[in-house]
Write an enzyme that holds these catalytic residues in place. Structure first.
Site, short mmCIF file in Angstrom:
data_model
loop_
_atom_site.label_atom_id
_atom_site.label_comp_id
_atom_site.label_asym_id
_atom_site.label_seq_id
_atom_site.Cartn_x
_atom_site.Cartn_y
_atom_site.Cartn_z
CB ALA A 49 22.22 -4.41 -3.56
CD GLU A 52 11.09 -3.42 -10.21
OE1 GLU A 52 9.99 -3.66 -9.71
OE2 GLU A 52 11.47 -2.26 -10.51
CG HIS A 54 14.97 -6.22 -2.08
ND1 HIS A 54 16.10 -6.09 -2.84
CD2 HIS A 54 15.27 -7.11 -1.10
CE1 HIS A 54 17.05 -6.88 -2.36
NE2 HIS A 54 16.58 -7.50 -1.30
CD GLN A 78 22.95 -12.96 6.40
OE1 GLN A 78 22.36 -12.39 7.31
NE2 GLN A 78 22.36 -13.29 5.27
CG ASP A 170 17.26 -16.14 0.04
OD1 ASP A 170 18.38 -16.60 -0.22
OD2 ASP A 170 16.88 -15.01 -0.31
CB SER A 206 21.47 -7.94 -3.69
OG SER A 206 20.28 -7.45 -3.11
#
EC number: 6.3.2.1
Length: 298
Positions: A49, A52, A54, A78, A170, A206
């Site tokens: 998914a 920008e 990524h 996860q 993250d 995402s």
């Protein structure tokens, strides 16, 4: 060197192409040949998914490496919530087209099946990441970081990159992966890249694709409250900042706060004194979509 049909060369009208691998053996053979010519391998692991954020990671990886591998794999170990796993967007075809349009050279995609990654036993290994895994995401998502550590270790062993690139959205995961490399002694440089945001300030994710247009705009409130916390960090106590943030979310018609934390930027331990570096972290729900964000405070 002969490669199997696992390598698919996809073409568009402009004759751009991207290499797609679905089996780890073919990927290893290809990358080994590239390393023999002294090419440096960068790695951007994703769950697909693509957005920008990524693309900015891939672009940064391209600037630092000769060849970039982008993995696309929704990792089941996860997710501590089966519904969350089922709802997670899967858009492999459009992801490949996006990579192909933006990066016509020196980017390959690795999109394995769960069986290719895990075999018959889809389960997590256990890791001793120490205190950094016990706060925030570790507290609210039981087993999450064992799942992250398991898949990243497997992918690192398959790709064997020189450098790996992760977004700071993250941030806790970034620290976990650096700890993973330390524990496993894998010869990989882990590089954190700044958060990429939508015009509203909402951190790109995402999961944003699961939001309605209205909810997407409303969710920019998360970043606005982080900016407020940063502005107040020099004049208010951490307890006052926490109280203000909680009150603001209680009044918000859409967003439900899961946690707000001010934590040491290196250890994620709770605030002690302003001589250390600190970040503020938020997790909140927009309807049933879980969103996270963070900001450096000092």
């Amino acid at each position: 060197m002969q490669f199997t049909s696992i390598i698919l060369i996809l073409h568009n009208l402009n004759n751009k192409h991207v290499l797609l691998f679905k089996e780890k053996s073919a990927l290893r053979n290809y990358l080994s040949a590239q390393k023999e010519t002294n090419k440096t391998i960068g790695f951007v692991p994703t769950m697909g998914a693509l957005h920008e954020g990524h693309l900015s990671l891939i672009e940064f990886a391209q600037s630092a490496c000769d060849l970039v591998v982008v993995s696309i794999f929704v990792n089941p170990t996860q997710f501590n919530n089966e519904d969350d796993l089922e709802k997670y967007p899967r858009t492999l075809d459009s992801d490949i087209q996006l990579i192909k349009s933006k990066f016509p050279k020196n980017v390959i995609v690795f999109a394995p099946s769960a069986h290719e990654v895990y075999g018959e036993n889809i389960s997590s290994s256990q890791f001793n990441f120490g205190p950094v895994a016990s706060f925030m995401e570790g507290k609210y998502r039981n087993g999450h970081f064992d799942g992250v550590g398991t898949i990243v270790k497997k992918l690192f062993e398959m790709v064997k990159p020189h450098k790996a690139f992760f977004g700071e959205k993250d941030f806790q995961q970034l620290l976990i992966i650096k700890k993973l490399v330390e524990l496993t002694k894998l010869p990989i440089e882990v590089i954190g890249c700044k958060i990429n945001r939508e015009k509203s300030g909402l951190a790109r994710s995402s999961r944003n694709a699961l939001l309605s247009n209205k909810d997407r705009l409303e969710s920019a409130f998360i970043y606005q409250t982080l900016q407020q916390a940063k502005a107040n960090f020099g004049t208010k106590s951490v307890k006052e900042i926490e109280r203000d943030i909680k009150t603001a979310f209680e009044r918000h018609p859409l967003l439900k706060l899961e946690y707000f934390e001010v934590a040491n930027a290196h250890t994620l331990e709770p605030f002690s004194n302003k001589k250390e570096q600190y970040r503020a972290f938020i997790a909140a729900y927009a309807n049933n979509v879980r969103l996270i964000d963070n900001i450096a405070l000092n």
